[in-house]
Enzyme design. Structure first.
Site, PDB file in Angstrom:
ATOM      1  N   ARG A   1      10.134  -7.513  12.384  1.00  0.00           N
ATOM      2  CA  ARG A   1       8.725  -7.140  12.600  1.00  0.00           C
ATOM      3  C   ARG A   1       7.925  -7.227  11.298  1.00  0.00           C
ATOM      4  NH1 ARG A   1      11.027  -3.980  16.674  1.00  0.00           N
ATOM      5  NH2 ARG A   1      11.418  -2.177  15.335  1.00  0.00           N
TER       6      ARG A   1
ATOM      7  N   LYS B   1       2.876  -1.098   9.042  1.00  0.00           N
ATOM      8  CA  LYS B   1       4.118  -0.577   8.481  1.00  0.00           C
ATOM      9  C   LYS B   1       5.266  -0.941   9.412  1.00  0.00           C
ATOM     10  CE  LYS B   1       7.110   3.093   8.673  1.00  0.00           C
ATOM     11  NZ  LYS B   1       7.587   4.099   9.622  1.00  0.00           N
ATOM     12  N   SER B   2       6.395  -1.301   8.831  1.00  0.00           N
ATOM     13  CA  SER B   2       7.601  -1.488   9.630  1.00  0.00           C
ATOM     14  C   SER B   2       8.798  -1.386   8.713  1.00  0.00           C
ATOM     15  CB  SER B   2       7.587  -2.849  10.326  1.00  0.00           C
ATOM     16  OG  SER B   2       8.786  -3.013  11.058  1.00  0.00           O
TER      17      SER B   2
ATOM     18  N   LEU C   1      -1.548  -0.426  14.134  1.00  0.00           N
ATOM     19  CA  LEU C   1      -0.884  -0.699  15.420  1.00  0.00           C
ATOM     20  C   LEU C   1      -0.866   0.571  16.263  1.00  0.00           C
ATOM     21  CD1 LEU C   1       2.064  -2.722  13.839  1.00  0.00           C
ATOM     22  CD2 LEU C   1       0.225  -3.681  15.249  1.00  0.00           C
TER      23      LEU C   1
ATOM     24  N   ASP D   1       0.837  -1.204   0.000  1.00  0.00           N
ATOM     25  CA  ASP D   1       0.000   0.000   0.000  1.00  0.00           C
ATOM     26  C   ASP D   1       0.872   1.253   0.000  1.00  0.00           C
ATOM     27  OD1 ASP D   1      -3.010   1.006   0.802  1.00  0.00           O
ATOM     28  OD2 ASP D   1      -1.445   2.263   1.685  1.00  0.00           O
TER      29      ASP D   1
ATOM     30  N   LYS E   1      -2.613   5.900  -4.314  1.00  0.00           N
ATOM     31  CA  LYS E   1      -3.673   6.874  -4.025  1.00  0.00           C
ATOM     32  C   LYS E   1      -3.409   8.189  -4.738  1.00  0.00           C
ATOM     33  CE  LYS E   1      -3.586   4.837   0.585  1.00  0.00           C
ATOM     34  NZ  LYS E   1      -2.160   4.589   0.864  1.00  0.00           N
TER      35      LYS E   1
ATOM     36  N   SER F   1       7.096 -10.842  11.225  1.00  0.00           N
ATOM     37  CA  SER F   1       6.179 -11.307  12.280  1.00  0.00           C
ATOM     38  C   SER F   1       4.767 -10.752  12.094  1.00  0.00           C
ATOM     39  CB  SER F   1       6.732 -10.979  13.673  1.00  0.00           C
ATOM     40  OG  SER F   1       6.395  -9.667  14.058  1.00  0.00           O
ATOM     41  N   ASN F   2       4.653  -9.569  11.492  1.00  0.00           N
ATOM     42  CA  ASN F   2       3.321  -8.978  11.310  1.00  0.00           C
ATOM     43  C   ASN F   2       2.444  -9.768  10.336  1.00  0.00           C
ATOM     44  OD1 ASN F   2       3.835  -6.963  13.144  1.00  0.00           O
ATOM     45  ND2 ASN F   2       4.332  -5.404  11.623  1.00  0.00           N
TER      46      ASN F   2
HETATM   47  P1  A2P Z   1       9.413  -0.281  13.128  1.00  0.00           P
HETATM   48  O1  A2P Z   1       9.409   0.278  11.729  1.00  0.00           O
HETATM   49  O2  A2P Z   1      10.671  -0.003  13.864  1.00  0.00           O
HETATM   50  O3  A2P Z   1       8.986  -1.729  13.171  1.00  0.00           O
HETATM   51  P2  A2P Z   1       1.449   1.536  12.212  1.00  0.00           P
HETATM   52  O4  A2P Z   1       1.484   0.457  11.171  1.00  0.00           O
HETATM   53  O5  A2P Z   1       0.259   1.457  13.118  1.00  0.00           O
HETATM   54  O6  A2P Z   1       1.663   2.909  11.628  1.00  0.00           O
HETATM   55  O7  A2P Z   1       2.676   1.277  13.196  1.00  0.00           O
HETATM   56  C1  A2P Z   1       3.974   1.410  12.693  1.00  0.00           C
HETATM   57  C2  A2P Z   1       4.903   1.661  13.856  1.00  0.00           C
HETATM   58  O8  A2P Z   1       4.858   0.544  14.751  1.00  0.00           O
HETATM   59  C3  A2P Z   1       6.320   1.801  13.396  1.00  0.00           C
HETATM   60  O9  A2P Z   1       6.917   2.750  14.254  1.00  0.00           O
HETATM   61  C4  A2P Z   1       6.904   0.413  13.616  1.00  0.00           C
HETATM   62  O10 A2P Z   1       8.268   0.530  13.947  1.00  0.00           O
HETATM   63  C5  A2P Z   1       6.119  -0.120  14.778  1.00  0.00           C
HETATM   64  N1  A2P Z   1       5.829  -1.555  14.660  1.00  0.00           N
HETATM   65  C6  A2P Z   1       5.571  -2.259  13.541  1.00  0.00           C
HETATM   66  N2  A2P Z   1       5.281  -3.528  13.820  1.00  0.00           N
HETATM   67  C7  A2P Z   1       5.331  -3.661  15.169  1.00  0.00           C
HETATM   68  C8  A2P Z   1       5.109  -4.729  16.080  1.00  0.00           C
HETATM   69  N3  A2P Z   1       4.763  -5.938  15.653  1.00  0.00           N
HETATM   70  N4  A2P Z   1       5.273  -4.469  17.405  1.00  0.00           N
HETATM   71  C9  A2P Z   1       5.624  -3.237  17.833  1.00  0.00           C
HETATM   72  N5  A2P Z   1       5.843  -2.181  17.035  1.00  0.00           N
HETATM   73  C10 A2P Z   1       5.686  -2.378  15.711  1.00  0.00           C
END
Ligand code: A2P
Length: 284
Positions: A235, A229-230, A187, A45, A75, A238-239
């Protein structure tokens, strides 16, 4: 194997997508998207306003994943609203992505000449440039004011959504129309209060999962399309590992109870459209 959902136009969309908001272009988005595709994501996305469509396209090509096996969303930005400007904006997104079609294209925000822009999306869908079309950041108020003027119903409405902000009022409108809600900031954008919430931590311990996985599992099991997003490869991986366990009906209810009805973004607040237009200038 990733779970897919069928949209109201008959197309299928993977329930978990990789979000690339705020990841820079020319490297970081390429690396993160490639890591996501290697981890098994088949849904990415992006948006014209993220300024990283070209890295997404490059990563898809480098991944070796067949074009038809990956679902790509982008978008249209507010600067390109109105019928004529939108036609150009669609072609610019295709050009930046290096693709001849997008799986889903959204009106990023509900301000300005939305109905003109929507007509351009409808035409691009008929022309095969876009498979599915949708909207984003439409509160119940914007939805009720704008969508009755559309010829075709959007396939999705992508809005802020997480266990603290579950969009129940909006979902009462979208569900009977079979319009899927896509969750941005699923998240809570890394909100520590959410990730450390006792109800979530307890379930993480029970299922040997982390808090993020419990939240994403809850969202998918509740019928949402979720876009975590990560930039961290572990992560990222794992997501997506949320399809080997199931929350019970009582556990789902206990997480539904975390809703506060409030998020970080209010599309109805005065001046939001103008503020966003000024904050993201993607071309002259
Ligand atoms: P990072 O990029 O260091 O993993 P959202 O998708 O709600 O915007 O959240 C993204 C934020 O949450 C990013 O700062 C990301 O940091 C962090 N994040 C992503 N996956 C996880 C997870 N499984 N547990 C904790 N924090 C996460």
């Amino acid at each position: 194997m990733e779970h897919t959902v069928t949209l109201n136009d008959g197309n299928n969309i993977p329930a978990v997508g990789f979000g690339v908001f705020m990841i820079p272009n020319n490297g970081p988005t390429y690396e993160a998207t490639l890591a996501a595709l290697r981890a098994g994501y088949r849904h990415i996305d992006t948006a014209a306003a993220y300024m990283n469509e070209s890295d997404v396209g490059k990563a898809v090509r480098a991944s070796g994943v067949k074009r038809e096996d990956v679902f790509i969303t982008s978008k249209l930005w507010l600067q390109d609203f109105g019928y004529e400007a939108a036609k150009k904006g669609i072609d610019t997104s295709l050009d930046h992505l290096g693709l001849d079609y997008m799986d889903l294209y959204l009106l990023h925000q509900p301000y300005g000449d939305v109905t003109g822009a929507w007509r351009a999306l409808e035409e691009a869908k008929k022309a095969g440039k876009i498979k599915s079309i949708g909207v984003s950041n439409m509160s119940p108020k914007f939805w009720q004011n704008l969508v009755p003027h559309f010829e075709t119903l959007p396939a999705v409405n992508q809005v802020e959504c997480n266990p603290f902000f579950q969009q129940r009022e909006l979902r009462k409108i979208l569900d009977p129309l079979h319009v899927k809600l896509e969750a941005w900031y699923p998240l809570g954008h890394g909100n520590a209060d959410l990730l450390n919430h006792s109800a979530i931590v307890a379930l993480a311990q029970k299922y040997h999962k982390n808090a993020g996985q419990i939240i994403l599992r809850f969202e998918v099991q509740d019928g949402l399309i979720t876009l975590p997003k990560s930039t961290n490869p572990q992560r990222i991986k794992s997501n997506l590992e949320i399809f080997d366990f199931e929350l019970s009906a009582e556990e789902m209810q206990s997480l539904r109870a975390l809703d506060t009805g409030k998020g970080s973004h209010d599309p109805d607040a005065p001046g939001v459209g103008e503020r966003l237009l000024n904050a993201y200038k993607i071309h002259d």
